[in-house]
Design a protein around this motif. Structure first.
Motif, mmCIF file in Angstrom:
data_model
loop_
_atom_site.group_PDB
_atom_site.id
_atom_site.type_symbol
_atom_site.label_atom_id
_atom_site.label_comp_id
_atom_site.label_asym_id
_atom_site.label_seq_id
_atom_site.Cartn_x
_atom_site.Cartn_y
_atom_site.Cartn_z
ATOM 1 N N VAL A 1 0.837 -1.200 0.000
ATOM 2 C CA VAL A 1 0.000 0.000 0.000
ATOM 3 C C VAL A 1 0.873 1.252 0.000
ATOM 4 O O VAL A 1 1.782 1.390 0.824
ATOM 5 C CB VAL A 1 -0.946 0.029 1.228
ATOM 6 C CG1 VAL A 1 -1.825 1.278 1.181
ATOM 7 C CG2 VAL A 1 -1.824 -1.214 1.272
ATOM 8 N N ASP A 2 0.613 2.136 -0.935
ATOM 9 C CA ASP A 2 1.290 3.438 -1.004
ATOM 10 C C ASP A 2 0.363 4.447 -0.352
ATOM 11 O O ASP A 2 -0.628 4.873 -0.944
ATOM 12 C CB ASP A 2 1.565 3.799 -2.464
ATOM 13 C CG ASP A 2 2.098 5.213 -2.627
ATOM 14 O OD1 ASP A 2 2.698 5.725 -1.672
ATOM 15 O OD2 ASP A 2 1.893 5.804 -3.709
ATOM 16 N N ILE A 3 0.655 4.813 0.887
ATOM 17 C CA ILE A 3 -0.212 5.699 1.658
ATOM 18 C C ILE A 3 0.251 7.144 1.526
ATOM 19 O O ILE A 3 1.437 7.435 1.649
ATOM 20 C CB ILE A 3 -0.226 5.287 3.139
ATOM 21 C CG1 ILE A 3 -0.819 3.886 3.292
ATOM 22 C CG2 ILE A 3 -1.009 6.286 3.980
ATOM 23 C CD1 ILE A 3 -0.632 3.285 4.662
ATOM 24 N N GLY A 4 -0.673 8.038 1.270
ATOM 25 C CA GLY A 4 -0.333 9.452 1.175
ATOM 26 C C GLY A 4 -1.363 10.198 0.352
ATOM 27 O O GLY A 4 -1.766 9.741 -0.723
ATOM 28 N N LEU A 5 -1.800 11.340 0.850
ATOM 29 C CA LEU A 5 -2.780 12.145 0.131
ATOM 30 C C LEU A 5 -2.203 12.652 -1.188
ATOM 31 O O LEU A 5 -1.075 13.137 -1.246
ATOM 32 C CB LEU A 5 -3.205 13.335 0.993
ATOM 33 C CG LEU A 5 -4.180 13.029 2.134
ATOM 34 C CD1 LEU A 5 -4.243 14.199 3.106
ATOM 35 C CD2 LEU A 5 -5.560 12.715 1.584
ATOM 36 N N SER A 6 -3.007 12.541 -2.232
ATOM 37 C CA SER A 6 -2.600 13.057 -3.534
ATOM 38 C C SER A 6 -3.837 13.222 -4.415
ATOM 39 O O SER A 6 -4.927 12.772 -4.066
ATOM 40 C CB SER A 6 -1.600 12.113 -4.220
ATOM 41 O OG SER A 6 -2.238 10.912 -4.617
ATOM 42 N N LEU A 7 -3.641 13.855 -5.551
ATOM 43 C CA LEU A 7 -4.678 13.954 -6.575
ATOM 44 C C LEU A 7 -3.955 14.279 -7.870
ATOM 45 O O LEU A 7 -3.408 15.372 -8.021
ATOM 46 C CB LEU A 7 -5.702 15.036 -6.222
ATOM 47 C CG LEU A 7 -7.108 14.897 -6.823
ATOM 48 C CD1 LEU A 7 -7.737 13.560 -6.453
ATOM 49 C CD2 LEU A 7 -8.004 16.034 -6.375
ATOM 50 N N ASP A 8 -3.911 13.304 -8.789
ATOM 51 C CA ASP A 8 -3.115 13.515 -9.988
ATOM 52 C C ASP A 8 -3.809 13.003 -11.241
ATOM 53 O O ASP A 8 -4.858 12.360 -11.181
ATOM 54 C CB ASP A 8 -1.728 12.893 -9.840
ATOM 55 C CG ASP A 8 -1.769 11.377 -9.636
ATOM 56 O OD1 ASP A 8 -2.751 10.729 -10.041
ATOM 57 O OD2 ASP A 8 -0.810 10.833 -9.053
#
Length: 320
Positions: A263-270
């Motif tokens: 799991v790659d955890i971290g807020l983003s939006l791309d």
């Protein structure tokens, strides 16, 4: 008789700002992929942001999404697939954040019927999955890219592990939440085939009202999650403990740590998320699940609402 406005009344009697907390309904239930929510709850970040959150649980992200479209929910957590359906059917919503990406999607095999070492070995097999969902999309992608055919058997998510254990099907492609049960149930007969190329995105979607009239409330919500996101990065062990506690011990810290390896955890939006949604929308149309016209990348991006996340974490937004 003169009535004081709420803020004036609070000032008069000395109530703290938290007494006037903004209320919102959030479709979410404890799970291992969204530690930012667990930490925000544990550390009181939602309260600090002036929010009073009513948490409601649904069996699936799709049901939570539909509840939001129907006005019962303000913000919902889900895998990304329902957003592709929503875009195709012209629903009004906004994708506001991507919390985490699951990179360990796999085909699970009952090896008593023979090992599966490559996608080519799936040819002619009976494979169970839940049709019309993101795991069906993933399986179809595997078969298409390998140039092979298999017999797909549709089953509800909880029925897939028993089906492969009984030998009703040779393999299954279930939701990740059933991986652990499959390993335990199959024991020595457990086998898996990991084929890269698809990540499950765990996203947040908000109602039009939250994005427009209540944008400041949405910004406060994302600000609380941004603080929690930093805490998760700074102390993963504490985050794992918080997740395990919120799940009432359904998953041990050791099990969560093992799952987080994928799991790659971290807020983003791309743009990558938007491109995936376009591909899923195209697949949905090809399957005949929904009738409509293809959604372009530009049109899909119209369903993204990055302002709240950008206000809390500018570097997390990577959109044109």
């Amino acid at each position: 008789m003169t009535f004081l406005k709420p803020l004036a009344l609070a000032a008069l009697i000395g109530l703290p700002g938290a007494a006037l907390a903004e209320q919102l309904t959030f479709a979410w239930s404890p799970n291992p992929q969204t530690p930012q929510v667990d930490i925000a709850i544990k550390n009181g970040y939602f309260e600090e942001a002036g929010l009073d959150i009513n948490f409601v649980a649904f069996r699936t992200g799709r049901e939570g999404f539909e509840a939001m479209l129907g006005g019962q929910v303000d913000i919902t957590f889900m895998a990304e697939f329902p957003a592709a359906v929503g875009a195709l059917t012209g629903q009004e919503f906004g994708v506001v954040a991507d919390l985490a990406r699951f990179t360990g999607s796999r085909v699970i095999v009952n090896t008593s019927g023979g090992a599966v070492d490559s996608p080519a070995d799936l040819a002619g097999k009976k494979i169970g999955t839940t049709l019309g969902t993101n795991v069906n999309f993933y399986l179809d992608k595997i078969l298409t890219e390998a140039g092979i055919e298999a017999e797909l058997v549709s089953a509800a998510p909880p029925d897939l592990v028993p089906a492969v254990a009984r030998g009703d099907v040779d393999a299954i492609v279930p939701f990740p939440s059933f991986y652990s049960a499959a390993r335990t149930t199959l024991g020595e007969d457990y086998g898996e085939l990991r084929v890269p190329g698809y990540q499950v995105h765990y996203i947040l979607s908000a109602s039009p009202t939250m994005i427009t009239e209540r944008s400041e409330v949405l910004e406060a919500f994302m600000g609380a999650l941004a603080k929690a996101d930093a805490d998760v990065k700074a102390d993963p062990e504490a985050a794992i403990a918080a997740v395990s506690a919120s799940m009432s011990g359904a998953m041990s810290p050791e099990d969560i740590a093992a799952q987080w390896e994928d799991v790659d955890i971290g807020l983003s939006l791309d743009t990558g998320l938007a491109e995936l949604l376009v591909a899923e929308a195209d697949w949905i149309l090809a399957q005949g699940v929904v009738r409509g016209e293809a959604v372009s990348l530009e049109d899909m991006l119209d369903n993204f609402a990055p302002a709240a996340l950008a206000a809390a974490m500018p570097d997390a937004v990577m959109l044109p």
